[in-house]
Design a protein around this motif. Structure first.
Motif, mmCIF file in Angstrom:
data_model
loop_
_atom_site.group_PDB
_atom_site.id
_atom_site.type_symbol
_atom_site.label_atom_id
_atom_site.label_comp_id
_atom_site.label_asym_id
_atom_site.label_seq_id
_atom_site.Cartn_x
_atom_site.Cartn_y
_atom_site.Cartn_z
ATOM 1 N N SER A 221 39.812 26.632 41.047
ATOM 2 C CA SER A 221 38.729 25.766 40.995
ATOM 3 C C SER A 221 39.904 24.533 42.689
ATOM 4 O O SER A 221 40.742 25.448 43.811
ATOM 5 C CB SER A 221 39.976 24.373 40.385
ATOM 6 O OG SER A 221 41.143 24.284 40.307
ATOM 7 N N GLY A 222 39.714 23.510 42.950
ATOM 8 C CA GLY A 222 39.826 23.065 43.893
ATOM 9 C C GLY A 222 41.724 22.146 43.953
ATOM 10 O O GLY A 222 42.403 22.213 44.608
ATOM 11 N N MET A 223 41.757 22.041 42.698
ATOM 12 C CA MET A 223 42.783 21.362 42.349
ATOM 13 C C MET A 223 43.890 22.672 42.673
ATOM 14 O O MET A 223 45.067 22.625 42.854
ATOM 15 C CB MET A 223 42.881 20.483 41.188
ATOM 16 C CG MET A 223 42.570 19.723 41.049
ATOM 17 S SD MET A 223 42.584 18.138 41.805
ATOM 18 C CE MET A 223 44.334 18.212 41.895
ATOM 19 N N ALA A 224 43.777 24.038 41.786
ATOM 20 C CA ALA A 224 44.271 25.067 42.150
ATOM 21 C C ALA A 224 44.777 25.540 43.065
ATOM 22 O O ALA A 224 45.629 25.814 43.783
ATOM 23 C CB ALA A 224 43.717 26.280 41.607
ATOM 24 N N GLY B 13 26.987 24.206 46.378
ATOM 25 C CA GLY B 13 25.777 23.804 46.772
ATOM 26 C C GLY B 13 25.133 23.611 44.997
ATOM 27 O O GLY B 13 24.081 22.783 45.472
ATOM 28 N N HIS B 14 25.067 23.973 44.076
ATOM 29 C CA HIS B 14 24.111 24.181 43.191
ATOM 30 C C HIS B 14 24.664 23.675 42.300
ATOM 31 O O HIS B 14 23.510 24.155 40.830
ATOM 32 C CB HIS B 14 23.134 25.631 43.400
ATOM 33 C CG HIS B 14 23.132 26.327 44.696
ATOM 34 N ND1 HIS B 14 23.430 26.402 45.476
ATOM 35 C CD2 HIS B 14 21.298 25.553 44.438
ATOM 36 C CE1 HIS B 14 22.202 26.312 46.546
ATOM 37 N NE2 HIS B 14 20.954 26.143 46.306
ATOM 38 N N SER B 15 25.696 23.541 41.898
ATOM 39 C CA SER B 15 25.762 22.962 40.094
ATOM 40 C C SER B 15 26.963 24.231 39.842
ATOM 41 O O SER B 15 26.164 23.252 38.196
ATOM 42 C CB SER B 15 25.655 21.823 40.190
ATOM 43 O OG SER B 15 25.806 20.567 40.779
ATOM 44 N N ASP B 16 26.803 24.541 39.917
ATOM 45 C CA ASP B 16 26.949 26.143 38.764
ATOM 46 C C ASP B 16 28.023 27.134 39.153
ATOM 47 O O ASP B 16 27.831 27.658 38.295
ATOM 48 C CB ASP B 16 25.414 26.980 38.808
ATOM 49 C CG ASP B 16 25.148 27.627 40.191
ATOM 50 O OD1 ASP B 16 25.924 27.218 41.733
ATOM 51 O OD2 ASP B 16 24.320 27.638 40.904
ATOM 52 N N VAL B 17 28.986 26.617 39.993
ATOM 53 C CA VAL B 17 30.397 27.597 40.346
ATOM 54 C C VAL B 17 31.463 26.306 40.303
ATOM 55 O O VAL B 17 31.401 25.289 40.556
ATOM 56 C CB VAL B 17 30.319 27.943 41.051
ATOM 57 C CG1 VAL B 17 29.849 27.411 42.739
ATOM 58 C CG2 VAL B 17 31.398 29.295 41.570
ATOM 59 N N VAL B 18 32.667 27.011 39.803
ATOM 60 C CA VAL B 18 33.706 25.803 40.495
ATOM 61 C C VAL B 18 34.517 26.428 40.876
ATOM 62 O O VAL B 18 35.041 28.131 40.956
ATOM 63 C CB VAL B 18 34.930 25.191 38.960
ATOM 64 C CG1 VAL B 18 35.631 25.077 38.928
ATOM 65 C CG2 VAL B 18 33.933 24.385 38.072
ATOM 66 N N GLY B 19 35.051 25.942 41.937
ATOM 67 C CA GLY B 19 36.202 26.606 42.868
ATOM 68 C C GLY B 19 37.052 26.036 44.149
ATOM 69 O O GLY B 19 36.360 24.360 44.158
ATOM 70 N N GLY B 20 37.619 26.400 44.982
ATOM 71 C CA GLY B 20 39.140 25.797 45.804
ATOM 72 C C GLY B 20 38.796 26.648 46.689
ATOM 73 O O GLY B 20 38.929 28.345 46.929
ATOM 74 N N ALA B 21 39.288 26.004 47.827
ATOM 75 C CA ALA B 21 40.055 26.919 49.047
ATOM 76 C C ALA B 21 40.767 26.566 50.164
ATOM 77 O O ALA B 21 40.857 25.099 49.889
ATOM 78 C CB ALA B 21 38.598 27.354 49.853
ATOM 79 N N LEU B 22 41.441 27.409 50.628
ATOM 80 C CA LEU B 22 42.466 26.861 51.545
ATOM 81 C C LEU B 22 42.078 27.636 53.504
ATOM 82 O O LEU B 22 41.527 28.893 52.826
ATOM 83 C CB LEU B 22 44.068 27.268 51.775
ATOM 84 C CG LEU B 22 44.660 26.483 50.320
ATOM 85 C CD1 LEU B 22 46.215 27.059 49.714
ATOM 86 C CD2 LEU B 22 44.501 24.830 49.945
#
Length: 380
Positions: A76-79, A204-213
């Motif tokens: 997630s973004g918070m992770a 972009g499709h409201s079907d996945v949760v994720g984050g990145a650096l």
């Protein structure tokens, strides 16, 4: 390979599968990998918390799109935020954050890191002098930037703030979720790290949760890689695959998001029941000049204040038919929310509290005429 953004989004990290010729990277749904003898890792993989080929494809694509040295995909973004901050900060350190930061970021600093001993101050990042004044020499390890911010869409001058942060020996970290690498590339402007909630426009499709650096410096990348593996909040292979699929169409989607948001902002500016509109593309927006300098276009997010206070804002949220009342943003469908009661409830009662009459729109890629009609009827 050519370095055109649209080409990189489709091809970076996504070569055809060597064994089958599949043009789409496979979903490697495996936790472990056969080793050729003790310590003999086959193709560099041993355990999927440490690395997974589907996640590697996503990370290589993200690094290419942000023009970075290395990228890391998280659950997630918070992770992603948590792993980064625990990599570059420790107890007794200090961070400067926006005075209109995302509610989840504020909650992380105020409710989690406070007990860990990490201190922070909020400053208006539109003022270079205010940021300089908030820095504590020798203690401030990072200046945390959102631009545009969530939900008030303030714009910070990334290059100017990079100079201020680096003069103090601090990192400049930029949350690029709203702009995406298609509209803005913070590393090229002097930032050290880019943060994304890939849940939003990247997927972009409201079907996945994720984050990145994404990082510019290889040594910092090694440190983050260690913490990512040690802390373990990595993106799973199916989530990585969905995000990678979303990135392929990021450029064309963002152009349509921007087209529609510009028309929505124009409607709202003229509407008698709208008190104030927040959109960097408006010439009267305080950050318009900075946005024009560092962004390709102005994004798909629009916020506005409604005449009649909080109850009027809640009624607008309740009356839309095409704009779906929901949290999150950046999907192909248009969303509407009340930040004070929803995404930013955690800042209620603090110096970062958002206006009670504020409504936030994530403008999707539907017919612009349909979206405008929906807002007209909702505003009454």
């Amino acid at each position: 390979m050519t370095d055109g953004f649209e080409t990189l989004a489709i091809h970076a990290g996504q070569e055809a599968d060597a064994r089958t010729g599949a043009v789409v990277p496979p979903i490697y749904a495996t936790s472990t990998y056969k080793q050729d003898g003790v310590g003999g890792r086959r193709s560099g993989y041993e355990y999927s918390r440490t690395a997974n080929p589907t996640r590697t494809a996503l990370e290589e694509c993200l690094a290419a799109l942000e023009d970075g040295t290395r990228a890391f995909a998280f659950a997630s973004g918070m992770a992603a935020e948590d792993t980064l901050l625990r990599t570059v900060c420790g107890p007794g350190d200090h961070v400067v954050i926006p005075n209109d930061a995302y509610g989840g970021t504020y909650r992380l600093f105020a409710k989690v890191y406070g007990r860990w001993g990490l201190d922070w101050d909020a400053a208006p990042l539109t003022s270079v002098e205010a940021v300089r004044a908030a820095i504590r020499p020798g203690t401030t390890k990072a200046v945390w930037v959102e631009t545009p911010t969530n939900p008030l869409l303030s714009v910070a001058d990334i290059g100017a703030l990079a100079g201020v942060a680096h003069d103090a020996g601090a990192l400049l970290i930029v949350d690029n979720t709203f702009a995406t690498p298609y509209l803005q590339q913070p590393l090229a402007l002097g930032a050290d790290v880019v943060v994304h909630s890939t849940t939003k426009y990247a997927g972009g499709h409201s079907d996945v949760v994720g984050g990145a650096l994404v990082v510019a410096d290889a040594e910092l990348g090694e440190r983050i890689a260690f913490h990512q593996n040690a802390m373990g909040a990595v993106a799973g292979p199916f989530d990585a695959w969905l995000t990678l699929r979303g990135l392929k169409t990021l450029a064309v989607r963002m152009d349509r998001h921007c087209d529609n948001a510009e028309r929505v902002a124009e409607l709202l500016v003229r509407h008698p029941r709208v008190v104030e509109v927040f959109y960097p593309g408006l010439p009267g927006h305080p950050g318009h000049e900075a946005a024009s300098k560092q962004m390709r276009r102005y994004g798909g997010m629009v916020s506005f204040r409604v005449e009649g206070g909080e109850q009027a804002a809640l009624r607008v949220c309740d009356r839309t038919r095409l704009f779906t009342l929901a949290e999150s943003l950046g999907g192909v469908e248009s969303l509407i929310e009340h930040p004070g009661r929803m995404t930013h409830a955690s800042v209620a009662g603090s110096a970062l509290e958002v206006p009670a009459d504020l409504v936030r729109l994530s403008v999707g890629i539907e017919s612009a005429d349909d979206l405008l009609e929906d807002l007209r009827q909702a505003l009454g």
